[in-house]
Design an enzyme around this catalytic site. Structure first.
Site, short mmCIF file in Angstrom:
data_model
loop_
_atom_site.label_atom_id
_atom_site.label_comp_id
_atom_site.label_asym_id
_atom_site.label_seq_id
_atom_site.Cartn_x
_atom_site.Cartn_y
_atom_site.Cartn_z
N LYS A 186 -6.33 4.94 8.01
CA LYS A 186 -4.99 5.78 7.43
C LYS A 186 -5.37 7.06 7.51
CE LYS A 186 -2.92 1.85 4.85
NZ LYS A 186 -2.85 1.01 3.61
N SER A 242 0.70 -1.10 0.06
CA SER A 242 0.08 -0.08 0.00
C SER A 242 0.84 1.26 -0.01
CB SER A 242 -0.91 -0.02 1.09
OG SER A 242 -0.16 0.17 2.41
#
Lengths: 808, 252
Positions: free
Chosen positions: A695, A652
């Site tokens: 996040k 990611s």
């Protein structure tokens, strides 16, 4: 350049404003389980089909309510099924170590047990009374008298014969002696010496002859004794039969439709007749020493019936779900008891296992617990394969004990086994256990989540209503239901789906109910649900706070303002127990002249996982293909996650890594007020990642703590927008323009946002505008390539010169 | 201390080292405890056996092994003494356990003659046939009431024994004719006293065979007999004893 997402895109609200209910009190129960139609169909099928091997494996994440649903469906199926037969273990009179198993129609096992108990009680009264009867006593005394007289007569006749010969039969402390007598007095030595020699010789000869006869007489005594014992035994059998015949006859009539029971009764009858003497001993009492009984009291346990499975009170087929599925609790066990310091056992100590109890019905097992128990899985498979339950002691199987044990006759097994477990277990068993697919042919796969569209939110509200009533919770008002639906979406990590984690929902409802009751309110509201979510966040926030503290105090360097070349904020997710959060992490890149390698420092020191390495290789490929397709890639680059001390896994951060690299190559600084998450493919496109909400929130928390400037924000993949269910404070900040979330489609958009410089789109001739990011990157790579070629030329020249010198 | 009800002061038991005599000691001790009488054991060394053992080439045949072995005087004496020692120890244990007064003597003679010669007034002579077996239905105690001098005392002893052992008491009243029977039943009734329950049966003849048949038919645990029965005729007593299937108690 993409625009920041609007607040509506950041959090998809559930709107029950127009819903036809004010609180869950007005909603009907939801039958079955929401969103598990596929699994329910599989369970239905698996329970209905009776073919061999069609047992079920019900899989899905923990807490989805799969076990509850399965139990409901199994119980429903069981209620419609016939009650199975009873099973008993009885003594095997021919081979006591191999008890016999007998199946009886429902309820008759209990009756047989009671009948046998009564039989023994009756015989304990009847047999002694028969042996106390005048008839028996007379017959017995007749025998005793006969043999007593036979012995007495024999010795008397012998004594008289000896007497006629002038010899007396004397009893000594250990036997018999023969001595000459006269007038009823034994001769003394002097008198004997005075006898003529002929007379002495005659006496000696007579005594010798008498010795022979006495010898035969004595040797005959044990034979008479044996004969007498046999006669008494036969007499006992005759009288025992009188008592036993009558009692057993009644039972034989009662069980005439059950041939196995009749065979057993016949064996019982024969044994009773042979051992009827035991029934007299309790009446006669035990020998005692100092008041304590000595010797072994006769035991009548062998006539007991061990009622292993009793369905006399059952309604429908049994459903058994043992909490501790060990080998012994599945296949049963043979217990032992202490007797005179030794461990002994018999068929009455055979204890049933869950398989015995479930035969003819359903056995529901937790796969994880089952596999944790030594040999339990093997025991279950063996029973299912052979379709018989063999009660073996594990200790015996493993030769851990040498205690005498039993080999009970196996019991036929007909059961539907339902294993409930996680998907991983199913896949592992499929992969590594060849028997598994043969024995568990039906799989029911429970969904983790369900689509949120259509009438799903309303159905979810009905589910909330059902749970609230079942758990006796306060009603949930419309706003609370909406908040719970939104939280289910957040749990699913997808604004368009709802989590099916029933346990999580229920816990949330219970906590909200608790807070509501504490506040003295009558219905759970949105505020109470939100309070629970916030409280949980606080309770589990210690680790997150430590991470944030380290950043805010400058121990971990994270910039949230300013510009830096070759440095970008990535985002990493921590998932530990109840804590799931993200924090920013600094990704840096350095470039230099090299041979085309991008060194991932994490991988070099074995702190990078395989997927992470794959991401780095992909970005390397992109770099080489886009910027150096027709010249040698003469780049030496290093990438790392600064201040990370554990393994980095996942791809990611590959877009962030690529942007850091491009920044370093282009010599353009990156805005540190931004963070990037997303993976990149070989064409530079941004790809979806997991944990997008955490996040964004992780970077937001750091920025907010330092003060929101309106410049800060996070770049996320466009394909993750549908997953956004952000916290209220994040959404609020974005609505006010104090924070931003940008959806990004590819590397050009990302680098433009990060550097504030146009990426540079190639024109028809493939030329990118001068000064753009791509132009600067390409130029730098060409420069590296030229330098490398120049270095290569010089290094080739030198040896040639040296070679020429040698020629000279 | 002797029991005034039974009047028995001493129980005499003859032992000779043959048979299951150790079991007899226990039975006799129980009886003595029940009657609160002294237990007196006489170990009679059979004079015939001692004499025979001094004969040259005398052989003994084992009761169970049927093996011959030479019998010598020394051996025989040693065997008898060992048997006497065992009996005395058994007697000591039995008496201690029951807190009995007891005595043990070793005499020489013919066992039965010696035993009866040692019996004094109000002694109970115990001629054990076998160890008593406790059964569910206790066998009765049978008393011979023959109208002799010791008949009343014998009946009192019998009653006492029956009560302490929880057995029914059955009295065989010896009477050749009805008149005598009535008379003796009345005497027996006086001897029994009020309140006691006994059954009485008429016995026509008390010769050993007839008496043994009657007692055996009643499946008696023991026969309590007045010593007058054997007065001067040991062969009669011996004949009765060999026919009986129960213990025999003589009240002197």
């Amino acid at each position: 350049m993409p625009a920041p997402l609007s607040p509506e895109k950041l959090y998809t609200r559930c709107d029950f404003a127009a819903a036809p209910f004010a609180s869950t009190d007005e909603l009907e129960d939801l039958p079955g389980m929401l969103g598990q139609a596929r699994a329910a169909e599989a369970v239905d099928f698996g329970l209905a089909i009776r073919a061999e091997g069609f047992n079920l494996f019900v899989m899905g994440p923990v807490g989805t309510g799969k076990r509850t649903l399965v139990m409901e469906m199994v119980e429903k199926a069981a209620a419609a099924s016939p009650v199975p037969a009873d099973w008993v273990y009885v003594n095997n009179f021919a081979q006591p170590h191999k008890p016999k198993a007998i199946s009886l129609p429902t309820g008759r096992g209990k009756a047989l047990k009671a009948d046998m108990q009564r039989l023994i009680e009756d015989l304990l009264a009847a047999i002694p009374s028969i042996f106390e009867s005048d008839e028996y006593r007379n017959r017995l005394e007749e025998i005793e008298q006969e043999f007593s007289e036979r012995e007495n007569d024999a010795f008397k006749a012998f004594g008289e014969e000896a007497e006629r010969e002038g010899i007396a039969l004397l009893r000594t402390p250990s036997g018999f002696g023969l001595a000459p007598e006269r007038n009823g007095e034994v001769l003394g030595p002097d008198e004997f010496e005075k006898l003529p020699e002929e007379e002495k010789a005659r006496i000696r000869k007579v005594i010798e002859g008498l010795h022979d006869r006495l010898h035969k007489l004595i040797r005959q005594a044990p034979q008479w004794l044996r004969e007498k014992r046999e006669r008494v035994r036969e007499l006992n059998r005759e009288f025992s039969r009188l008592a036993v015949d009558h009692q057993i006859g009644e039972l034989r009539d009662k069980y005439r439709d059950l041939p196995e029971v009749l065979d057993y009764l016949q064996a019982v009858e024969q044994d009773l007749i042979d051992t009827a003497d035991d029934f007299r001993k309790p009446q006669e009492g035990m020998p005692q020493i100092l008041g304590l009984p000595v010797g072994v009291a006769p035991s009548f346990r062998r006539y007991q019936v061990n009622l292993l499975v009793d369905h006399s009170a059952s309604r429908g087929a049994p459903v058994v779900a043992p909490d501790h599925p060990s080998h012994a609790t599945l296949v049963g066990r043979v217990e032992h008891m202490e007797h005179l310091g030794a461990l002994v056992t018999d068929f009455t100590l055979i204890k049933p296992g869950a398989l015995h109890q479930a035969t003819g019905g359903y056995l529901v097992l937790d796969a994880h617990r089952l596999l944790l128990q030594p040999y339990a899985w093997e025991g279950l498979k063996r029973a299912l394969r052979s379709r018989r339950i063999r009660t073996d002691s594990l200790a015996q199987m493993l030769s851990l004990t040498s205690t005498i044990s039993l080999e009970p006759e196996p019991i036929p097994l007909e059961v539907k086994v339902v294993l409930v477990g996680e998907r991983l277990l199913y896949y592992l068993l499929c992969e590594y256990d060849p028997d598994f697919r043969e024995l568990f042919k039906v799989v029911a796969d429970f969904e983790d989540d369900l689509p949120r569209g259509g009438d799903t939110p309303l159905l979810y509200a009905r589910l909330i209503a059902t749970l609230a009533r079942k758990e006796k919770l306060l009603p949930f008002d419309r706003s609370a239901c909406a908040r719970l639906v939104e939280q289910a979406a957040r749990e699913a990590g997808d604004a368009e789906r709802l989590s099916t984690h029933m346990q999580g929902l229920l816990d949330l409802m219970r906590e909200a109910d608790f807070l509501t009751r504490q506040a003295g309110e009558r219905a759970v509201s949105h505020a109470r649900v939100q309070a629970v979510v916030d409280a949980r966040d606080r309770r589990t926030g210690r680790l997150r706070a430590r991470f944030q503290d380290a950043i805010l105090r400058g121990t971990v360097h994270i910039e949230t303002s300013g510009m830096m070349t070759g440095q970008v904020n990535g985002l990493a997710v921590i998932d530990l127990g109840d804590s799931r959060f993200a924090h920013p992490t600094r990704i840096t890149a350095n470039v230099r002249l090299g041979e085309g390698e991008v060194i991932d420092i994490q991988r070099e020191v074995d702190l990078g996982g395989a997927i992470h390495s794959k991401g780095v290789l992909i970005l390397s490929s992109f770099l080489a293909t886009r910027y150096a397709s027709n010249l040698p890639l003469s780049l030496g680059a290093t990438l790392t996650f600064e201040q990370t001390y554990g393994e980095v896994e996942g791809d990611s951060a590959s877009m962030a890594e690529l942007c850091a690299l491009l920044s370093a190559l282009a010599g353009l600084p990156i805005r540190q007020s931004l963070a990037v998450t997303g993976s990149v493919d070989q064409h530079g496109r941004m790809q979806a990642i997991g944990g997008v909400n955490e996040k964004i929130e992780g970077f937001f928390d750091i920025c907010r703590a330092r003060g929101l400037t309106g410049e800060q924000g996070v770049l996320i993949p466009q394909s993750n927008v549908k997953h956004l269910m952000l916290r209220g404070d994040v959404v609020e900040a974005c609505a006010d323009g104090r924070f931003h979330v940008w959806p990004v489609g590819g590397v050009d958009e990302a680098i433009e946002l990060l550097t504030g410089t146009a990426a540079g789109t190639p024109d028809a001739q493939g030329v990118v505008p001068e000064g753009s990011v791509n132009y600067r990157v390409a130029a730098r790579l060409i420069e590296f390539s030229s330098l490398r070629q120049a270095f290569a030329g010089r290094s080739e020249e030198k040896p040639r010169r040296r070679a020429g010198a040698r020629k000279k | 201390m002797s029991d005034p009800a039974s009047g028995i002061r001493r129980i005499l038991l003859a032992l000779s080292g043959a048979g299951d005599e150790l079991a007899w000691i226990d039975a006799a001790a129980d009886l003595a405890a029940a009657l609160e009488a002294e237990l007196s054991a006489l170990f009679v060394e059979d004079i015939d056996l001692l004499r025979a053992s001094r004969l040259p080439s005398m052989w003994e045949m084992g009761r169970h092994s049927a093996q011959l072995r030479q019998m010598q005087a020394d051996n025989t004496v040693r065997l008898l003494r060992a048997a006497a020692r065992r009996s005395e120890q058994a007697l000591h244990r039995a008496a201690e356990a029951r807190r009995l007064r007891y005595s043990f003597r070793i005499l020489q003679g013919k066992p039965l003659d010696t035993l009866l010669a040692q019996a004094g007034s109000l002694d109970l002579v115990l001629l054990v046939r076998r160890a008593t077996v406790v059964t569910a239905q206790p066998r009765p105690l049978v008393v011979l009431f023959d109208g002799s001098m010791t008949a009343a005392a014998t009946l009192a002893v019998g009653l006492r024994l029956a009560r302490t052992s929880g057995r029914p008491c059955l009295v065989l009243v010896l009477a050749a004719d009805v008149e005598t029977y009535r008379e003796r039943v009345q005497q027996a009734g006086w001897a029994v006293g009020g309140g006691a329950e006994v059954s009485m049966q008429r016995l026509f003849d008390a010769d050993p065979a007839a008496l043994a048949i009657a007692v055996n038919r009643l499946r008696a645990a023991a026969l309590v007999l007045p010593a007058d029965y054997a007065e001067g005729d040991l062969a009669r007593l011996d004949a009765l004893r060999s026919r009986l299937r129960c213990d025999l108690l003589l009240v002197t």
